[in-house]
Design an enzyme around this catalytic site. Structure first.
Site, mmCIF file in Angstrom:
data_model
loop_
_atom_site.group_PDB
_atom_site.id
_atom_site.type_symbol
_atom_site.label_atom_id
_atom_site.label_comp_id
_atom_site.label_asym_id
_atom_site.label_seq_id
_atom_site.Cartn_x
_atom_site.Cartn_y
_atom_site.Cartn_z
ATOM 1 N N CYS A 1 -31.446 41.490 -32.665
ATOM 2 C CA CYS A 1 -30.986 41.889 -33.997
ATOM 3 C C CYS A 1 -31.596 41.006 -35.075
ATOM 4 O O CYS A 1 -31.117 39.890 -35.319
ATOM 5 C CB CYS A 1 -29.464 41.834 -34.056
ATOM 6 N N CYS B 1 -29.298 40.124 -37.940
ATOM 7 C CA CYS B 1 -28.312 39.070 -37.635
ATOM 8 C C CYS B 1 -28.962 37.692 -37.613
ATOM 9 O O CYS B 1 -28.411 36.735 -38.140
ATOM 10 C CB CYS B 1 -27.690 39.283 -36.252
ATOM 11 N N ASP B 2 -30.108 37.591 -36.983
ATOM 12 C CA ASP B 2 -30.650 36.263 -36.661
ATOM 13 C C ASP B 2 -31.936 35.898 -37.404
ATOM 14 O O ASP B 2 -32.403 34.762 -37.302
ATOM 15 C CB ASP B 2 -30.903 36.175 -35.147
#
Ligand code: NDP
Length: 310
Positions: free
Chosen positions: A134, A137-138
């Site tokens: 992701c 997300c990261d």
């Protein structure tokens, strides 16, 4: 046979939000958390883009809070996984862990999706230490660093473009000599200076040390093996929605994502609703999953009032 008014399957942001709303609406939700309590989110660490947490929030803490909030309104949160269902009759029949039999007047499917991984032992080893599925997300952790994205679809292109806005350099590892992505996404990627596409390449191994990912060993179709130096390795080779159990009754798209009607959470079976990643091939965010859980609970409440008259 236990009789349940509102059964929710799935313990991610969609399921817990549905449980919070359903409990407050007095439709007596029972939620089974499934194989991965807390959902997919718990495979990541800090979440920085969930509104309301300016300093970020640990994924497990966030899910524990959602669970606690649902329970505080009276939702019955349980461990267990649905192993069989019969949605051909009402009330719906659901079997938990192969033994417990339930009857439910309304069912909210929030079983999520699993990101696909290549299946390499080295990839497994560095999950959460440089390997991620992701970018949204990261990606932020890779500012001014070098990363690789595996895949040639729309998601891979989108993630590569997002990462390119943060990272110094982005490699795209594409197994064929063409993208699967739409033309416009391809053009955007090919027009981005700090993205380099490595065509006809498969990953043999993710390389790393005690600090995490340091590189990847690639095999080109012509037989050449070479290493690239990277700090992050992002998978974007698709997701598998957990909808198989419901497939005999519930309509899905070609990839197994449950189809919902218009802007609602209604499926083709009255009384069955879907929320979160199991019905969302596009956004797949905790906050969008939570929002769809809210819709599912409200739709279930309306259904129960109108149809079941409870
Ligand atoms: P896709 O299935 O479209 O693409 C998957 C990509 O990963 C393909 O390039 C595929 O290669 C590659 N791949 C699959 N398995 C492997 C493997 N084992 N090793 C290496 N590469 C592999 O998935 P997406 O998640 O990209 O998209 C899902 C759906 O969502 C699509 O319909 C897409 O259009 C849509 N979407 C739309 C967006 C938009 O409109 N902006 C954004 C994101 C998604 P190959 O081509 O060789 O099979």
């Amino acid at each position: 046979m236990e009789k349940i008014r509102t059964l929710i399957l799935g313990g991610g942001p969609a399921g817990f939000t549905a449980a919070i709303y359903a409990a407050r609406a007095n439709i007596s939700p029972v939620l089974y958390e499934g194989i991965q309590p807390g959902g997919q989110l718990t495979t990541t660490t800090v979440i920085e883009n969930f509104p309301g947490f300016p300093g970020g929030v640990d994924a497990n803490t966030l899910m524990d809070s959602m669970r606690e909030q649902a329970r505080s309104f009276g939702a019955d949160v349980r461990q267990g996984t649905a192993t069989a269902v019969d949605l051909g009759q009402r009330p719906f029949r659901v079997t938990i862990d192969g033994e417990k039999q339930l009857e439910a007047d309304a069912l909210i499917i929030a079983t999520g999706a699993q990101a696909r991984y290549l299946g390499l032992p080295s990839e497994e080893k560095f999950k959460g230490a440089g390997v991620s599925a992701c970018a949204t997300c990261d990606g932020f952790f890779y500012r001014k660093r070098t990363v690789a994205v595996v895949g040639g679809g729309d998601t891979a292109c989108e993630e590569a473009l997002y990462l390119a806005s943060l990272a110094k350099k982005v490699y795209m590892i594409v197994r064929r000599d063409v993208f699967r992505a739409s033309k416009i996404m391809q053009q955007k990627v090919l027009g981005t200076e700090n993205i380099e596409v490595l065509w006809n390449c498969n990953t043999q191994e993710v390389l790393g040390d005690a600090m995490g990912v340091t590189g990847a060993r690639l095999l080109r179709k012509d037989g050449t093996v070479f290493d690239i130096a990277i700090d992050g390795f992002f998978l974007a080779i698709g997701h598998t929605p957990a909808s198989e159990l419901f497939a005999p009754w519930i309509e899905t798209d070609a990839n197994g994502y449950i189809l919902t009607e218009g802007k609602s959470a209604c499926t083709n079976v009255p009384g069955v609703f879907a929320a979160g990643d199991v019905q969302d091939p596009r956004y797949r965010q905790a906050v969008t999953a939570a929002a769809s859980g809210c819709k599912a609970a409200q739709d279930a409440e309306k259904f129960l009032l109108e149809q079941v008259n409870l």
